[in-house]
Design a protein around this motif. Structure first.
Motif, PDB file in Angstrom:
ATOM      1  N   ALA A  50       0.826  -1.204   0.000  1.00  0.00           N
ATOM      2  CA  ALA A  50       0.000   0.000   0.000  1.00  0.00           C
ATOM      3  C   ALA A  50       0.862   1.257   0.000  1.00  0.00           C
ATOM      4  CB  ALA A  50      -0.936   0.006   1.205  1.00  0.00           C
ATOM      5  N   CYS A  55      -7.583  -4.967  -6.087  1.00  0.00           N
ATOM      6  CA  CYS A  55      -6.809  -6.114  -5.595  1.00  0.00           C
ATOM      7  C   CYS A  55      -7.293  -7.382  -6.283  1.00  0.00           C
ATOM      8  CB  CYS A  55      -6.986  -6.309  -4.095  1.00  0.00           C
ATOM      9  SG  CYS A  55      -6.201  -5.074  -3.083  1.00  0.00           S
ATOM     10  N   THR A  62      -5.562  -2.809   2.545  1.00  0.00           N
ATOM     11  CA  THR A  62      -6.750  -1.947   2.548  1.00  0.00           C
ATOM     12  C   THR A  62      -6.777  -1.022   3.761  1.00  0.00           C
ATOM     13  OG1 THR A  62      -8.028  -3.730   3.595  1.00  0.00           O
ATOM     14  CG2 THR A  62      -8.136  -3.570   1.197  1.00  0.00           C
ATOM     15  N   THR A  63      -6.326  -1.506   4.906  1.00  0.00           N
ATOM     16  CA  THR A  63      -6.311  -0.667   6.105  1.00  0.00           C
ATOM     17  C   THR A  63      -5.326   0.489   5.948  1.00  0.00           C
ATOM     18  OG1 THR A  63      -6.924  -2.532   7.519  1.00  0.00           O
ATOM     19  CG2 THR A  63      -5.906  -0.637   8.595  1.00  0.00           C
ATOM     20  N   MET A  83     -10.344   2.347  -3.304  1.00  0.00           N
ATOM     21  CA  MET A  83     -10.284   0.909  -3.527  1.00  0.00           C
ATOM     22  C   MET A  83     -11.493   0.526  -4.380  1.00  0.00           C
ATOM     23  SD  MET A  83      -9.190  -2.147  -3.299  1.00  0.00           S
ATOM     24  CE  MET A  83      -7.828  -2.018  -2.150  1.00  0.00           C
ATOM     25  N   VAL A  95     -12.075  -5.656  -4.568  1.00  0.00           N
ATOM     26  CA  VAL A  95     -11.209  -6.786  -4.246  1.00  0.00           C
ATOM     27  C   VAL A  95     -11.761  -7.981  -5.014  1.00  0.00           C
ATOM     28  CG1 VAL A  95     -10.349  -8.319  -2.450  1.00  0.00           C
ATOM     29  CG2 VAL A  95     -10.615  -5.872  -1.970  1.00  0.00           C
TER      30      VAL A  95
END
Length: 332
Positions: free
Chosen positions: A149, A164, A181-182, A193, A196
């Motif tokens: 990230a 992702c 993601t965090t 984002m 996923v």
């Protein structure tokens, strides 16, 4: 014979001599060859190239210690098959085992049953932290996701759109995506984002699933492909959509195919792990558990729970680009 030097995180002193299959350390400790001892490395999806390097490290450590190494596991990507395969190896009553866990919870009972039966187990690459395993050796997958990230966030200057491609249902890869993601949400709030995407069970399914996203939304700056098959699937999907080079790719692992793609420019970067180190040190640690007199930290240290082996060991993670890819190719 010349002595070999073994460094085991402070567990043993430097060797002084090695004769007749016996390694003698400075404090009088001896490590003798045990050709009657058999240790297993057990994986799932056993054809996966990552395990080849883990196995090479495991074998090298076994040869150094004078014990037999064997490889077990299932070729399938199926948790029930993986657990069954593990239980079959446990039934052989090996001296010790290094196990990678497809699903943390599903492995708790078989690992605990083996340890209760006197078979020491360490885990590597993918852990079962609620089991009785003594040590886990592997990449901090959450931190690897954070690293990916940060790389993408800095490349985009904090603004852009990413997706992702991952495999759902596998504990260690879930941790990568969680870290990714965090970190994006906390540190790069202006990076969106997009989605996923599940990579499925092979690169063909990964390509199909990503192509479905690209057909409706191709305004994406980067794709984080969180495992090798996802890298292959991403390259295929981008090529078919005519988007190679337009959408940048950050992958995972340093197999030859991925390194070649970095050199050619179809993949911008990848995250390295240390599979050889995972296999090598897993063998060292499980040997120490099976031969507890090798560690002189306390009398009957294992039964007393004296902390003589680390609970976790991070094998490390680094960003690989065209600038440093050459050093990650394995010697033929």
């Amino acid at each position: 014979m010349k002595a070999k030097k073994l460094v085991a995180a402070g567990l043993v002193a430097a060797m002084t001599t090695a004769t007749m299959g016996t390694t003698v350390f400075a404090d009088g400790l001896q490590l003798e060859a045990h050709p009657d001892q058999t240790y297993y490395m057990v994986t799932f999806l056993s054809g996966y190239s990552f395990w080849t390097e883990c196995w090479r490290g495991f074998q090298d450590a076994a040869a150094m210690l004078g014990v037999e190494a064997k490889y077990g596991g299932t070729t399938e990507y199926d948790v029930n098959s993986a657990v069954t395969s593990l239980e079959q190896v446990i039934a052989l009553n090996p001296t010790g085992m290094a196990v990678t866990c497809m699903d943390a919870d599903a492995y708790v009972d078989p690992i605990n049953n083996a340890i209760d039966a006197g078979i020491p187990i360490v885990t590597f690459d993918s852990d079962s932290p609620n089991s009785k395993r003594t040590t886990f050796l592997g990449t901090s997958n959450y931190q690897a996701g954070v690293t990916a990230a940060d790389y993408i966030g800095e490349k985009l200057g904090g603004k852009g759109r990413v997706a992702c491609l991952t495999r759902t249902g596998q504990s260690n890869i879930n941790e990568r995506i969680e870290g990714f993601t965090t970190e994006l949400a906390d540190k790069y709030p202006d990076i969106e984002m997009v989605q996923v995407v599940d990579a499925g069970n092979d690169e063909n399914e990964a390509a199909t699933n990503l192509s479905s996203l690209l057909s409706t939304d191709s305004d994406i700056d980067y794709i984080f492909a969180a495992l090798q098959q996802a890298v292959l699937g991403t390259e295929t999907a981008l090529s078919e959509a005519g988007l190679t080079g337009e959408i940048k790719v950050v992958g995972f692992d340093t197999d030859k195919t991925t390194l070649d793609s970095i050199k050619s420019g179809s993949v911008e970067a990848t995250l390295s792990q240390s599979p050889y180190a995972e296999g090598f040190w897993s063998m060292i640690y499980v040997y120490m558990l099976a031969n507890q007199d090798c560690i002189k930290s306390a009398d009957d240290w294992y039964a007393k729970g004296f902390p003589s082996l680390p609970a976790t060991g991070d094998s490390g993670c680094a960003v690989v680009t065209a600038d440093n890819a050459d050093m990650y190719y394995l010697a033929e």
